[in-house]
Design a protein around this motif. Structure first.
Motif, mmCIF file in Angstrom:
data_model
loop_
_atom_site.group_PDB
_atom_site.id
_atom_site.type_symbol
_atom_site.label_atom_id
_atom_site.label_comp_id
_atom_site.label_asym_id
_atom_site.label_seq_id
_atom_site.Cartn_x
_atom_site.Cartn_y
_atom_site.Cartn_z
ATOM 1 N N LYS A 339 -26.307 -11.451 -18.596
ATOM 2 C CA LYS A 339 -25.500 -12.620 -18.252
ATOM 3 C C LYS A 339 -24.037 -12.450 -18.654
ATOM 4 O O LYS A 339 -23.193 -13.283 -18.303
ATOM 5 C CB LYS A 339 -26.067 -13.859 -18.924
ATOM 6 N N TYR A 340 -23.742 -11.380 -19.412
ATOM 7 C CA TYR A 340 -22.374 -11.194 -19.895
ATOM 8 C C TYR A 340 -21.521 -10.457 -18.864
ATOM 9 O O TYR A 340 -22.013 -9.588 -18.142
ATOM 10 C CB TYR A 340 -22.385 -10.434 -21.223
ATOM 11 N N TYR A 341 -20.245 -10.805 -18.835
ATOM 12 C CA TYR A 341 -19.363 -10.282 -17.796
ATOM 13 C C TYR A 341 -18.858 -8.885 -18.122
ATOM 14 O O TYR A 341 -18.662 -8.527 -19.283
ATOM 15 C CB TYR A 341 -18.165 -11.223 -17.607
ATOM 16 N N GLY A 342 -18.631 -8.127 -17.089
ATOM 17 C CA GLY A 342 -17.964 -6.854 -17.234
ATOM 18 C C GLY A 342 -16.464 -7.064 -17.348
ATOM 19 O O GLY A 342 -15.932 -8.098 -16.940
ATOM 20 N N SER A 343 -15.781 -6.067 -17.891
ATOM 21 C CA SER A 343 -14.317 -6.139 -18.016
ATOM 22 C C SER A 343 -13.804 -4.795 -18.489
ATOM 23 O O SER A 343 -14.558 -3.963 -19.000
ATOM 24 C CB SER A 343 -13.897 -7.229 -19.022
ATOM 25 N N GLY A 344 -12.521 -4.581 -18.308
ATOM 26 C CA GLY A 344 -11.806 -3.494 -18.960
ATOM 27 C C GLY A 344 -12.338 -2.094 -18.742
ATOM 28 O O GLY A 344 -12.714 -1.711 -17.633
ATOM 29 N N HIS A 345 -12.394 -1.328 -19.831
ATOM 30 C CA HIS A 345 -12.670 0.105 -19.805
ATOM 31 C C HIS A 345 -13.929 0.387 -20.619
ATOM 32 O O HIS A 345 -13.862 0.551 -21.840
ATOM 33 C CB HIS A 345 -11.468 0.872 -20.379
ATOM 34 N N PRO A 346 -15.087 0.475 -19.973
ATOM 35 C CA PRO A 346 -16.347 0.555 -20.716
ATOM 36 C C PRO A 346 -16.772 1.962 -21.118
ATOM 37 O O PRO A 346 -16.542 2.939 -20.412
ATOM 38 C CB PRO A 346 -17.354 -0.039 -19.724
#
Length: 441
Positions: A339-346
């Motif tokens: 349920k958590y959002y993706g973002s940035g540089h993983p």
């Protein structure tokens, strides 16, 4: 090993791990990227790019410095002027397999010829390579590079600054441009795969007949941790000046064989920043997942983006960015952030069982005060944790965000430290967090 007593500590917003500033507070400084460690193989040194000025766009012939800091003494032990740099990845400063192998780019500005440098920071013995550096193999023997003169025309900040007259921009399926490799012992450069070979392996003749009228750019190149596979972000413009490119994620073996299309432009969508997982077989990336309870999710998402440009911060989950993991061949795109959002540089920490990523200030996980999180997300999405919260707004952003500050959190080779960029006091600086005691259960 980081001597914590030698560096000022960052304590704002109660970080979950000890955080220290390792760069000079008066000098704008960055580390390279989130897919290579600026910390040396032994853990004793860190390499950074230091800018003279970041309050205006770089001019032709401007220089910066590649520096090395001793993490035990806190002292600078190496400094070299360079003309081959840009605002986001600096001079591509990175390590080989040992502390005696530091790599970065420089340029002969009389002829606007960029080239790679390999230097022993202890003896100061320096070797000039016949090609540029983008990413060095894990064993330090081979470097990968696209044409650094060209990639600034697909996205500012990642290549080198040269006059446009020095850049060969031609449409079609080039047989002279593509993925180059450099033998770091001899300095010799060769073309591993040209654009015609790459595109012919993944497109049909019908697709090629349409796309050969446009412009292809080899962009990010990344070794897997084992040095057996390579990832390429190939970008295509139907015309120079077009704002949005079509992006293809392509993988192949280190010898150029087994070319695979891992992510098509359609699946790429609003996604970004692929990276190898530690196993060298899988890839982690921000990808869009549709919620079909909404009628035409893409239209809903478009309306949201228009509203946000007008200052109305509206988000739905019609098209939500999640962290995805998939094989190097593509397919089976698994949502690993739940349920958590993706973002940035993983990145993915196999030892801890979690992904680590930062955020752009415009992403929904960012805070409204200009600070952004560096987040840990348990594999499978059972838990999320803001490890560090820090400001990243620079004094000057640039007309197209050329001088924006991306944290680019990068692990040291042993997963002990993360290194990232930020600007809690308005000047871009580099920080290191000691993750030894951190656990996301």
């Amino acid at each position: 090993m980081l001597n914590q007593s030698r560096f000022p500590r960052y304590n704002k917003f109660s970080p979950k791990a000890p955080v220290f500033q390792v760069s000079n507070s008066q000098k704008p400084t960055i580390h390279r990227f989130f897919d290579s460690s600026p910390v040396s193989p032994s853990g004793k040194y860190i390499t950074l790019t230091e800018f003279n000025d970041d309050t205006s766009l770089p001019s032709l012939g401007d220089f910066s410095f590649v520096i090395v800091i001793d993490l035990e003494s806190g002292k600078e032990v190496y400094r070299k002027k360079t003309y081959a740099w840009d605002t986001q990845l600096g001079a591509q400063a990175q390590w080989g397999a040992k502390d005696e192998e530091l790599f970065f780019n420089d340029m002969d500005i009389k002829y606007w010829r960029p080239y790679g440098v390999k230097v022993n920071i202890f003896t100061r013995v320096e070797y000039t390579l016949k090609g540029t550096i983008y990413m060095v193999s894990p064993d330090g023997k081979i470097s990968l590079t696209p044409c650094l003169k060209k990639i600034g025309y697909i996205q500012k900040g990642y290549g080198v600054n040269v006059p446009i007259s020095e850049v060969e921009l031609k449409p079609g399926l080039s047989e002279s441009d593509g993925v180059f490799i450099i033998d770091n012992s001899t300095g010799n450069k060769q073309l591993l795969l040209n654009i015609k070979q790459i595109t012919s392996a993944i497109f049909t003749e019908k697709e090629l007949s349409k796309m050969e009228k446009g412009y292809f750019f080899c962009f990010h190149l990344k070794w897997n941790p084992q040095g057996t596979k390579i990832m390429l972000v190939l970008r295509w413009l139907n015309n120079i000046g077009t704002k949005k490119s079509k992006n293809f994620l392509i993988t192949f073996n280190s010898d150029g064989s087994n070319i695979k299309l891992a992510v098509s432009p359609k699946r790429w969508g609003l996604g970004h920043h692929p990276n190898w997982c530690p196993d060298g077989e899988n890839i982690i990336m921000n990808l869009t997942f549709n919620d079909y309870r909404f009628i035409v999710p893409s239209v809903i998402n478009f309306c949201e983006r228009v509203a946000r440009k007008l200052g109305v911060m509206v988000y739905t989950n019609a098209q939500a960015l999640r962290l995805s993991m998939f094989s190097f061949e593509g397919g089976a795109f698994n949502n690993i952030s739940g349920k958590y959002y993706g973002s940035g540089h993983p990145t993915f920490n196999e030892k801890g069982g979690y992904s680590l990523t930062d955020s752009y200030p415009s992403e929904r996980v960012a805070f409204s005060d200009g600070t952004v999180p560096i987040r840990a997300i348990k594999l499978g999405g059972s838990r999320e944790d803001t490890v560090i919260r820090i400001a990243t707004k620079p004094s000057y952003n640039g007309p197209k965000g050329e001088w924006r500050i991306d944290p680019h959190p990068a692990w040291s080779n042993n997963y002990r430290y993360i290194v990232f960029n930020a600007a809690p006091d308005g000047i871009r600086q580099v920080f290191i967090a000691d993750m030894k005691g951190y656990d996301l259960k």
